[in-house]
Design a protein around this motif. Structure first.
Motif, PDB file in Angstrom:
ATOM      1  N   ALA A  18      10.653  23.671 -15.017  1.00 33.65           N
ATOM      2  CA  ALA A  18      10.211  22.278 -15.023  1.00 33.65           C
ATOM      3  C   ALA A  18       8.977  22.068 -14.158  1.00 33.65           C
ATOM      4  CB  ALA A  18      11.352  21.372 -14.544  1.00 33.65           C
ATOM      5  N   LEU A  19       8.908  22.760 -13.024  1.00 31.85           N
ATOM      6  CA  LEU A  19       7.716  22.674 -12.182  1.00 31.85           C
ATOM      7  C   LEU A  19       6.502  23.267 -12.888  1.00 31.85           C
ATOM      8  CD1 LEU A  19       9.421  23.595  -8.809  1.00 31.85           C
ATOM      9  CD2 LEU A  19       8.142  21.470  -9.246  1.00 31.85           C
ATOM     10  N   GLY A  20       6.735  24.307 -13.706  1.00 34.41           N
ATOM     11  CA  GLY A  20       5.632  24.958 -14.406  1.00 34.41           C
ATOM     12  C   GLY A  20       5.111  24.205 -15.608  1.00 34.41           C
TER      13      GLY A  20
ATOM     14  N   GLY B 206      11.834  31.712 -14.988  1.00 30.47           N
ATOM     15  CA  GLY B 206      11.443  30.351 -15.329  1.00 30.47           C
ATOM     16  C   GLY B 206       9.940  30.167 -15.336  1.00 30.47           C
ATOM     17  N   LYS B 207       9.266  30.759 -14.365  1.00 29.88           N
ATOM     18  CA  LYS B 207       7.800  30.668 -14.312  1.00 29.88           C
ATOM     19  C   LYS B 207       7.162  31.320 -15.539  1.00 29.88           C
ATOM     20  CE  LYS B 207       7.402  30.767  -9.238  1.00 29.88           C
ATOM     21  NZ  LYS B 207       6.935  31.584  -8.080  1.00 29.88           N
ATOM     22  N   VAL B 208       7.690  32.470 -15.954  1.00 30.11           N
ATOM     23  CA  VAL B 208       7.127  33.178 -17.109  1.00 30.11           C
ATOM     24  C   VAL B 208       7.325  32.358 -18.381  1.00 30.11           C
ATOM     25  CG1 VAL B 208       7.316  35.234 -18.553  1.00 30.11           C
ATOM     26  CG2 VAL B 208       7.389  35.451 -16.060  1.00 30.11           C
TER      27      VAL B 208
ATOM     28  N   THR C 124       8.608  15.946 -17.846  1.00 30.42           N
ATOM     29  CA  THR C 124       8.740  14.821 -16.904  1.00 30.42           C
ATOM     30  C   THR C 124       9.790  15.078 -15.825  1.00 30.42           C
ATOM     31  OG1 THR C 124      10.497  13.621 -18.109  1.00 30.42           O
ATOM     32  CG2 THR C 124       8.208  13.280 -18.847  1.00 30.42           C
ATOM     33  N   THR C 125      10.516  16.189 -15.906  1.00 31.56           N
ATOM     34  CA  THR C 125      11.648  16.417 -15.002  1.00 31.56           C
ATOM     35  C   THR C 125      11.238  16.362 -13.532  1.00 31.56           C
ATOM     36  OG1 THR C 125      12.884  17.732 -16.618  1.00 31.56           O
ATOM     37  CG2 THR C 125      13.374  18.121 -14.297  1.00 31.56           C
ATOM     38  N   ALA C 126      10.238  17.140 -13.148  1.00 34.18           N
ATOM     39  CA  ALA C 126       9.828  17.179 -11.742  1.00 34.18           C
ATOM     40  C   ALA C 126       9.305  15.825 -11.277  1.00 34.18           C
ATOM     41  CB  ALA C 126       8.766  18.261 -11.542  1.00 34.18           C
TER      42      ALA C 126
END
Length: 420
Positions: A337-339, A286-288, A370-372
Protein backbone atom coordinates in the motif's frame (compact mmCIF):
# COMPACT_ATOMS: atom_id res chain seq x y z
CA UNK A 1 -15.90 -5.58 -14.35
CA UNK A 2 -17.03 -6.55 -10.84
CA UNK A 3 -15.84 -4.21 -8.09
CA UNK A 4 -12.40 -5.22 -6.74
CA UNK A 5 -13.50 -6.46 -3.31
CA UNK A 6 -16.13 -8.73 -4.85
CA UNK A 7 -13.63 -9.92 -7.46
CA UNK A 8 -10.99 -10.77 -4.85
CA UNK A 9 -13.50 -12.59 -2.66
CA UNK A 10 -14.61 -14.61 -5.68
CA UNK A 11 -11.00 -15.47 -6.55
CA UNK A 12 -10.38 -16.62 -2.97
CA UNK A 13 -13.46 -18.84 -3.05
CA UNK A 14 -12.38 -20.40 -6.36
CA UNK A 15 -8.85 -21.04 -5.09
CA UNK A 16 -10.11 -22.66 -1.89
CA UNK A 17 -12.66 -24.77 -3.77
CA UNK A 18 -9.91 -26.13 -6.02
CA UNK A 19 -8.12 -27.39 -2.90
CA UNK A 20 -11.25 -28.81 -1.25
CA UNK A 21 -10.54 -32.44 -0.31
CA UNK A 22 -14.17 -33.33 -1.06
CA UNK A 23 -13.35 -32.62 -4.72
CA UNK A 24 -9.85 -34.03 -4.89
CA UNK A 25 -9.40 -36.97 -2.54
CA UNK A 26 -11.46 -39.47 -4.52
CA UNK A 27 -8.98 -39.34 -7.42
CA UNK A 28 -6.07 -40.37 -5.20
CA UNK A 29 -7.30 -43.35 -3.21
CA UNK A 30 -4.97 -46.36 -2.96
CA UNK A 31 -6.07 -49.96 -3.58
CA UNK A 32 -7.89 -51.59 -0.67
CA UNK A 33 -5.61 -53.75 1.50
CA UNK A 34 -6.02 -57.34 2.65
CA UNK A 35 -5.78 -56.21 6.24
CA UNK A 36 -6.77 -53.14 8.22
CA UNK A 37 -6.92 -49.54 7.02
CA UNK A 38 -5.57 -47.08 9.58
CA UNK A 39 -5.96 -43.35 9.03
CA UNK A 40 -3.62 -40.84 10.64
CA UNK A 41 -3.16 -37.18 9.91
CA UNK A 42 -2.21 -33.70 11.03
CA UNK A 43 -2.75 -30.19 9.74
CA UNK A 44 -5.21 -27.36 9.45
CA UNK A 45 -7.07 -29.15 6.66
CA UNK A 46 -6.76 -32.71 7.93
CA UNK A 47 -10.18 -32.98 9.60
CA UNK A 48 -11.92 -32.12 6.32
CA UNK A 49 -9.63 -34.57 4.54
CA UNK A 50 -10.70 -37.24 7.02
CA UNK A 51 -14.38 -36.54 6.40
CA UNK A 52 -13.86 -36.67 2.63
CA UNK A 53 -11.96 -39.96 2.94
CA UNK A 54 -14.73 -41.50 5.05
CA UNK A 55 -17.26 -40.65 2.34
CA UNK A 56 -15.08 -42.03 -0.46
CA UNK A 57 -13.78 -45.21 1.24
CA UNK A 58 -16.06 -48.24 0.83
CA UNK A 59 -14.29 -50.54 3.30
CA UNK A 60 -13.77 -50.47 7.07
CA UNK A 61 -11.29 -47.92 8.37
CA UNK A 62 -10.30 -46.39 11.68
CA UNK A 63 -7.86 -43.82 12.94
CA UNK A 64 -7.14 -40.43 14.42
CA UNK A 65 -6.11 -37.03 13.06
CA UNK A 66 -5.21 -33.75 14.77
CA UNK A 67 -6.16 -30.27 13.61
CA UNK A 68 -6.13 -26.73 14.97
CA UNK A 69 -8.64 -25.61 17.60
CA UNK A 70 -11.85 -24.61 15.81
CA UNK A 71 -10.94 -26.48 12.61
CA UNK A 72 -12.57 -29.81 13.45
CA UNK A 73 -15.60 -31.40 11.81
CA UNK A 74 -17.85 -34.38 12.40
CA UNK A 75 -16.50 -37.77 11.35
CA UNK A 76 -18.06 -41.18 11.96
CA UNK A 77 -15.06 -43.53 12.00
CA UNK A 78 -12.02 -41.29 12.37
CA UNK A 79 -11.41 -39.48 15.65
CA UNK A 80 -10.67 -35.77 15.39
CA UNK A 81 -8.42 -34.17 18.03
CA UNK A 82 -7.90 -30.41 18.26
CA UNK A 83 -4.69 -28.80 19.47
CA UNK A 84 -2.85 -25.47 19.44
CA UNK A 85 -1.32 -23.72 16.43
CA UNK A 86 1.10 -22.01 15.78
CA UNK A 87 2.61 -22.73 19.21
CA UNK A 88 2.27 -26.37 20.39
CA UNK A 89 0.45 -27.40 23.56
CA UNK A 90 -0.22 -30.44 25.74
CA UNK A 91 -3.17 -31.52 23.57
CA UNK A 92 -0.86 -31.72 20.56
CA UNK A 93 1.65 -33.75 22.58
CA UNK A 94 -1.05 -36.28 23.49
CA UNK A 95 -2.27 -36.33 19.88
CA UNK A 96 1.21 -37.25 18.65
CA UNK A 97 1.31 -40.12 21.11
CA UNK A 98 -2.10 -41.28 19.87
CA UNK A 99 -0.92 -41.27 16.23
CA UNK A 100 2.17 -43.29 17.10
CA UNK A 101 0.03 -45.78 19.04
CA UNK A 102 -2.39 -46.07 16.10
CA UNK A 103 0.34 -47.38 13.77
CA UNK A 104 2.06 -49.67 16.25
CA UNK A 105 1.97 -53.43 15.69
CA UNK A 106 0.74 -53.37 12.09
CA UNK A 107 1.52 -56.02 9.47
CA UNK A 108 2.50 -56.02 5.82
CA UNK A 109 -1.16 -56.64 4.93
CA UNK A 110 -2.25 -53.39 6.56
CA UNK A 111 -2.55 -49.96 4.96
CA UNK A 112 -1.89 -46.60 6.59
CA UNK A 113 -3.41 -43.54 4.91
CA UNK A 114 -1.75 -40.34 6.14
CA UNK A 115 -3.71 -37.10 5.67
CA UNK A 116 -1.17 -34.30 5.91
CA UNK A 117 -1.63 -30.57 5.45
CA UNK A 118 0.08 -27.36 6.51
CA UNK A 119 0.16 -26.61 10.21
CA UNK A 120 0.99 -30.17 11.21
CA UNK A 121 4.43 -29.19 12.51
CA UNK A 122 2.96 -27.30 15.46
CA UNK A 123 0.12 -29.77 15.95
CA UNK A 124 2.46 -32.75 16.41
CA UNK A 125 4.96 -31.90 19.15
CA UNK A 126 6.90 -35.03 20.07
CA UNK A 127 10.15 -34.13 21.84
CA UNK A 128 12.83 -36.82 22.25
CA UNK A 129 13.41 -38.30 25.70
CA UNK A 130 16.11 -35.74 26.54
CA UNK A 131 13.82 -32.78 25.78
CA UNK A 132 10.47 -31.46 27.01
CA UNK A 133 7.37 -29.90 25.49
CA UNK A 134 8.62 -26.56 26.84
CA UNK A 135 11.83 -27.05 24.83
CA UNK A 136 9.88 -27.74 21.65
CA UNK A 137 7.66 -24.71 22.27
CA UNK A 138 10.77 -22.53 22.67
CA UNK A 139 12.19 -23.91 19.41
CA UNK A 140 8.93 -23.17 17.62
CA UNK A 141 8.71 -19.61 18.93
CA UNK A 142 12.32 -18.92 17.91
CA UNK A 143 11.67 -20.25 14.41
CA UNK A 144 8.46 -18.23 13.96
CA UNK A 145 10.29 -15.01 14.83
CA UNK A 146 13.40 -15.78 12.78
CA UNK A 147 12.25 -14.98 9.25
CA UNK A 148 13.53 -18.35 8.05
CA UNK A 149 11.69 -19.94 5.10
CA UNK A 150 9.41 -22.83 5.95
CA UNK A 151 11.80 -25.43 4.51
CA UNK A 152 14.57 -24.24 6.84
CA UNK A 153 12.26 -24.15 9.85
CA UNK A 154 11.12 -27.70 9.19
CA UNK A 155 14.71 -28.90 8.86
CA UNK A 156 15.23 -27.88 12.47
CA UNK A 157 11.85 -29.18 13.65
CA UNK A 158 12.39 -32.68 12.29
CA UNK A 159 15.67 -32.99 14.19
CA UNK A 160 14.05 -32.30 17.57
CA UNK A 161 11.16 -34.72 17.15
CA UNK A 162 10.19 -38.37 17.54
CA UNK A 163 7.47 -38.13 14.89
CA UNK A 164 8.58 -35.74 12.13
CA UNK A 165 11.04 -36.38 9.31
CA UNK A 166 9.50 -39.72 8.29
CA UNK A 167 9.52 -41.17 11.80
CA UNK A 168 5.75 -41.72 11.87
CA UNK A 169 5.95 -43.78 8.67
CA UNK A 170 8.90 -45.70 10.08
CA UNK A 171 6.81 -46.55 13.15
CA UNK A 172 4.13 -48.02 10.86
CA UNK A 173 6.52 -50.44 9.14
CA UNK A 174 5.93 -53.08 7.76
CA UNK A 175 2.51 -51.63 6.84
CA UNK A 176 2.35 -49.72 3.57
CA UNK A 177 1.93 -45.95 4.01
CA UNK A 178 0.17 -43.78 1.43
CA UNK A 179 0.46 -40.07 2.20
CA UNK A 180 -2.17 -37.74 0.75
CA UNK A 181 -0.75 -34.22 0.94
CA UNK A 182 -2.34 -30.78 0.70
CA UNK A 183 0.78 -28.73 0.05
CA UNK A 184 1.35 -25.30 1.58
CA UNK A 185 5.04 -25.38 0.70
CA UNK A 186 6.63 -23.31 -2.09
CA UNK A 187 7.77 -25.87 -4.65
CA UNK A 188 5.43 -28.54 -3.19
CA UNK A 189 8.12 -30.74 -1.67
CA UNK A 190 5.92 -33.15 0.35
CA UNK A 191 8.73 -33.83 2.84
CA UNK A 192 8.42 -30.22 4.02
CA UNK A 193 4.65 -30.20 4.55
CA UNK A 194 4.06 -30.45 8.32
CA UNK A 195 7.77 -31.36 8.62
CA UNK A 196 7.13 -34.63 6.78
CA UNK A 197 5.87 -37.01 9.50
CA UNK A 198 5.43 -39.74 6.89
CA UNK A 199 7.80 -38.46 4.19
CA UNK A 200 11.54 -38.55 4.97
CA UNK A 201 14.06 -36.38 3.16
CA UNK A 202 17.83 -36.16 3.01
CA UNK A 203 18.30 -33.28 5.47
CA UNK A 204 20.82 -34.00 8.24
CA UNK A 205 21.56 -32.59 11.67
CA UNK A 206 24.42 -30.70 10.02
CA UNK A 207 21.79 -28.96 7.89
CA UNK A 208 19.76 -28.21 11.02
CA UNK A 209 22.81 -26.69 12.73
CA UNK A 210 23.45 -24.59 9.63
CA UNK A 211 19.92 -23.14 9.91
CA UNK A 212 20.53 -22.38 13.58
CA UNK A 213 23.73 -20.52 12.67
CA UNK A 214 22.34 -18.72 9.63
CA UNK A 215 19.32 -17.32 11.42
CA UNK A 216 21.09 -16.86 14.77
CA UNK A 217 18.54 -18.92 16.60
CA UNK A 218 18.76 -18.88 20.39
CA UNK A 219 17.67 -22.36 21.40
CA UNK A 220 17.77 -24.06 24.81
CA UNK A 221 21.11 -25.67 25.68
CA UNK A 222 19.46 -29.10 25.88
CA UNK A 223 18.15 -28.69 22.33
CA UNK A 224 21.58 -27.80 20.98
CA UNK A 225 23.13 -30.81 22.73
CA UNK A 226 20.48 -33.03 21.15
CA UNK A 227 20.87 -31.64 17.61
CA UNK A 228 24.63 -32.19 17.78
CA UNK A 229 24.16 -35.83 18.81
CA UNK A 230 23.43 -38.94 16.67
CA UNK A 231 20.09 -39.18 18.50
CA UNK A 232 18.86 -36.31 16.29
CA UNK A 233 19.48 -38.18 13.03
CA UNK A 234 16.32 -38.58 10.97
CA UNK A 235 15.72 -41.64 8.75
CA UNK A 236 16.84 -41.37 5.14
CA UNK A 237 14.45 -41.77 2.16
CA UNK A 238 16.36 -44.75 0.71
CA UNK A 239 15.82 -46.97 3.76
CA UNK A 240 14.11 -50.28 3.00
CA UNK A 241 11.21 -49.65 5.37
CA UNK A 242 9.98 -46.82 3.10
CA UNK A 243 10.31 -48.78 -0.16
CA UNK A 244 6.62 -49.59 -0.67
CA UNK A 245 5.22 -46.24 0.42
CA UNK A 246 3.57 -43.66 -1.84
CA UNK A 247 3.17 -39.90 -1.69
CA UNK A 248 0.44 -38.05 -3.57
CA UNK A 249 0.03 -34.26 -3.58
CA UNK A 250 -3.73 -33.81 -3.97
CA UNK A 251 -3.87 -30.00 -3.76
CA UNK A 252 -1.34 -27.20 -4.12
CA UNK A 253 -0.94 -23.46 -4.64
CA UNK A 254 -0.37 -23.95 -8.37
CA UNK A 255 -3.70 -25.74 -8.83
CA UNK A 256 -5.53 -23.08 -6.82
CA UNK A 257 -3.91 -20.22 -8.74
CA UNK A 258 -5.05 -21.76 -12.02
CA UNK A 259 -8.59 -21.85 -10.63
CA UNK A 260 -8.26 -18.16 -9.72
CA UNK A 261 -7.16 -17.38 -13.28
CA UNK A 262 -10.25 -19.08 -14.64
CA UNK A 263 -12.44 -17.17 -12.19
CA UNK A 264 -10.85 -13.84 -13.18
CA UNK A 265 -11.54 -14.53 -16.84
CA UNK A 266 -15.13 -15.35 -15.95
CA UNK A 267 -15.30 -11.82 -14.55
CA UNK A 268 -13.92 -10.46 -17.81
CA UNK A 269 -10.33 -9.64 -16.85
CA UNK A 270 -7.08 -11.23 -18.04
CA UNK A 271 -4.90 -12.75 -15.32
CA UNK A 272 -1.20 -13.54 -15.01
CA UNK A 273 0.45 -15.86 -12.49
CA UNK A 274 3.77 -14.36 -11.37
CA UNK A 275 4.76 -17.45 -9.36
CA UNK A 276 3.24 -20.06 -7.06
CA UNK A 277 6.41 -20.32 -4.95
CA UNK A 278 7.33 -16.82 -3.76
CA UNK A 279 9.30 -16.62 -0.53
CA UNK A 280 11.12 -13.84 1.32
CA UNK A 281 10.33 -11.06 3.78
CA UNK A 282 6.67 -10.08 3.44
CA UNK A 283 7.41 -6.35 3.33
CA UNK A 284 10.08 -6.80 0.64
CA UNK A 285 7.79 -8.97 -1.49
CA UNK A 286 5.17 -6.24 -1.04
CA UNK A 287 7.58 -3.66 -2.43
CA UNK A 288 8.28 -5.81 -5.50
CA UNK A 289 4.59 -6.39 -6.21
CA UNK A 290 3.97 -2.66 -5.78
CA UNK A 291 6.75 -1.84 -8.26
CA UNK A 292 5.24 -4.17 -10.85
CA UNK A 293 1.77 -2.66 -10.35
CA UNK A 294 3.19 0.86 -10.62
CA UNK A 295 5.01 0.00 -13.86
CA UNK A 296 1.79 -1.32 -15.36
CA UNK A 297 -0.29 1.64 -14.14
CA UNK A 298 2.14 4.26 -15.45
CA UNK A 299 3.69 2.60 -18.52
CA UNK A 300 1.48 -0.34 -19.51
CA UNK A 301 4.38 -2.76 -19.11
CA UNK A 302 5.24 -5.60 -18.69
CA UNK A 303 1.49 -6.27 -19.02
CA UNK A 304 -1.21 -4.10 -20.56
CA UNK A 305 -4.08 -2.83 -18.44
CA UNK A 306 -6.51 -4.04 -17.30
CA UNK A 307 -4.79 -7.06 -15.78
CA UNK A 308 -4.89 -9.15 -12.65
CA UNK A 309 -1.61 -10.28 -11.09
CA UNK A 310 -1.59 -13.45 -8.98
CA UNK A 311 1.05 -15.07 -6.82
CA UNK A 312 1.31 -17.80 -4.21
CA UNK A 313 3.89 -19.22 -1.82
CA UNK A 314 4.78 -18.26 1.72
CA UNK A 315 6.48 -15.07 2.81
CA UNK A 316 8.05 -14.63 6.23
CA UNK A 317 8.17 -11.92 8.88
CA UNK A 318 11.32 -11.40 10.92
CA UNK A 319 10.14 -9.92 14.22
CA UNK A 320 12.35 -6.92 14.94
CA UNK A 321 9.90 -5.31 17.37
CA UNK A 322 7.46 -7.32 19.49
CA UNK A 323 3.99 -6.20 20.45
CA UNK A 324 2.33 -5.77 17.05
CA UNK A 325 -0.67 -7.72 15.78
CA UNK A 326 -0.75 -9.12 12.30
CA UNK A 327 0.43 -11.80 9.92
CA UNK A 328 2.49 -12.10 6.78
CA UNK A 329 -0.40 -11.24 4.44
CA UNK A 330 -1.36 -8.01 6.15
CA UNK A 331 2.32 -7.06 6.45
CA UNK A 332 2.75 -7.71 2.72
CA UNK A 333 -0.29 -5.55 1.96
CA UNK A 334 0.69 -2.62 4.16
CA UNK A 335 4.10 -2.54 2.50
CA UNK A 336 2.47 -2.74 -0.93
CA UNK A 337 0.00 0.00 0.00
CA UNK A 338 2.88 2.38 0.71
CA UNK A 339 4.35 1.52 -2.70
CA UNK A 340 1.15 2.24 -4.63
CA UNK A 341 0.02 5.27 -2.63
CA UNK A 342 -1.66 7.81 -4.87
CA UNK A 343 -2.19 5.46 -7.81
CA UNK A 344 -5.78 5.32 -9.02
CA UNK A 345 -7.12 2.04 -10.31
CA UNK A 346 -4.71 -0.20 -8.38
CA UNK A 347 -6.27 -2.60 -5.87
CA UNK A 348 -4.72 -5.51 -3.97
CA UNK A 349 -5.64 -8.46 -1.78
CA UNK A 350 -3.73 -11.09 0.17
CA UNK A 351 -5.02 -13.92 2.34
CA UNK A 352 -4.01 -17.28 3.76
CA UNK A 353 -6.15 -20.00 2.19
CA UNK A 354 -6.63 -21.71 5.56
CA UNK A 355 -8.66 -18.70 6.71
CA UNK A 356 -6.23 -17.39 9.36
CA UNK A 357 -3.32 -14.97 8.87
CA UNK A 358 -1.03 -15.20 11.86
CA UNK A 359 -2.78 -15.32 15.22
CA UNK A 360 -5.80 -13.09 14.58
CA UNK A 361 -9.21 -14.09 13.19
CA UNK A 362 -8.71 -12.63 9.70
CA UNK A 363 -7.26 -14.40 6.67
CA UNK A 364 -5.87 -11.20 5.17
CA UNK A 365 -7.09 -7.82 3.95
CA UNK A 366 -7.79 -5.48 1.03
CA UNK A 367 -5.68 -2.48 -0.02
CA UNK A 368 -5.55 0.15 -2.75
CA UNK A 369 -3.84 3.41 -3.69
CA UNK A 370 -5.73 5.26 -0.94
CA UNK A 371 -4.91 2.90 1.96
CA UNK A 372 -1.86 4.73 3.33
CA UNK A 373 -3.52 8.13 2.85
CA UNK A 374 -6.67 7.03 4.67
CA UNK A 375 -4.58 5.71 7.56
CA UNK A 376 -2.89 9.09 7.95
CA UNK A 377 -6.31 10.72 7.90
CA UNK A 378 -7.25 8.58 10.91
CA UNK A 379 -4.13 9.69 12.78
CA UNK A 380 -2.03 6.57 12.08
CA UNK A 381 1.47 6.48 10.62
CA UNK A 382 1.51 3.53 8.17
CA UNK A 383 5.30 3.28 8.20
CA UNK A 384 5.38 3.15 12.00
CA UNK A 385 2.70 0.46 11.99
CA UNK A 386 4.74 -1.54 9.50
CA UNK A 387 7.93 -1.10 11.55
CA UNK A 388 6.32 -2.63 14.63
CA UNK A 389 4.57 -5.43 12.68
CA UNK A 390 1.14 -4.01 13.50
CA UNK A 391 -0.48 -4.35 10.08
CA UNK A 392 -3.61 -5.95 11.57
CA UNK A 393 -4.29 -2.72 13.47
CA UNK A 394 -3.91 -0.73 10.25
CA UNK A 395 -6.47 -2.68 8.27
CA UNK A 396 -8.77 -3.05 11.27
CA UNK A 397 -8.87 0.74 11.62
CA UNK A 398 -9.86 1.02 7.95
CA UNK A 399 -12.44 -1.77 8.08
CA UNK A 400 -10.53 -3.60 5.34
CA UNK A 401 -9.80 -6.94 7.02
CA UNK A 402 -10.91 -10.11 5.23
CA UNK A 403 -12.26 -12.78 7.60
CA UNK A 404 -13.90 -15.79 5.90
CA UNK A 405 -13.28 -18.13 8.85
CA UNK A 406 -11.58 -21.56 8.68
CA UNK A 407 -11.76 -22.98 5.16
CA UNK A 408 -10.88 -26.63 5.73
CA UNK A 409 -7.84 -26.59 3.47
CA UNK A 410 -4.43 -24.91 3.30
CA UNK A 411 -2.41 -24.25 0.13
CA UNK A 412 -0.77 -21.18 1.59
CA UNK A 413 -1.17 -17.58 0.50
CA UNK A 414 -3.19 -16.10 -2.35
CA UNK A 415 -2.03 -12.65 -3.40
CA UNK A 416 -3.88 -10.69 -6.08
CA UNK A 417 -3.54 -7.22 -7.53
CA UNK A 418 -5.64 -5.64 -10.24
CA UNK A 419 -4.52 -2.66 -12.32
CA UNK A 420 -7.39 -1.02 -14.18
Amino acid sequence: MTDPHTLFTSLFSAAVAAADPERTIGDHLPPRPKGRTIVIGAGKGSAQMARALERAWDRPLEGVVVTRYGYGCDCERIEIIEAAHPVPDEAGLKAGQRLLAAVAGLTADDLVIALVSGGGSALLPAPPASLTLADEIEVNEALLASGAPISAMNTVRKHVSCIKGGRLAAAAHPARVVSLIVSDIPGDNPAHVASGPTVPDGATRTDALSVVDTYRLKLPDAVMVHIRSPAADAPMPDEARFAGNEVRVIASAGISLEAAVAEARRHGIEAVILSDAIEGEAREVGKVHAAIAREIALRDRPFARPVLLLSGGETTVTIAQKGGRGGRNTEFLLSLALGIEGLAGVHAFAADTDGIDGSEANAGAFADGTTATRLRGLGHDPRALLARHDAWAAFDALGDLFAPGPTGTNVNDLRAGVVL
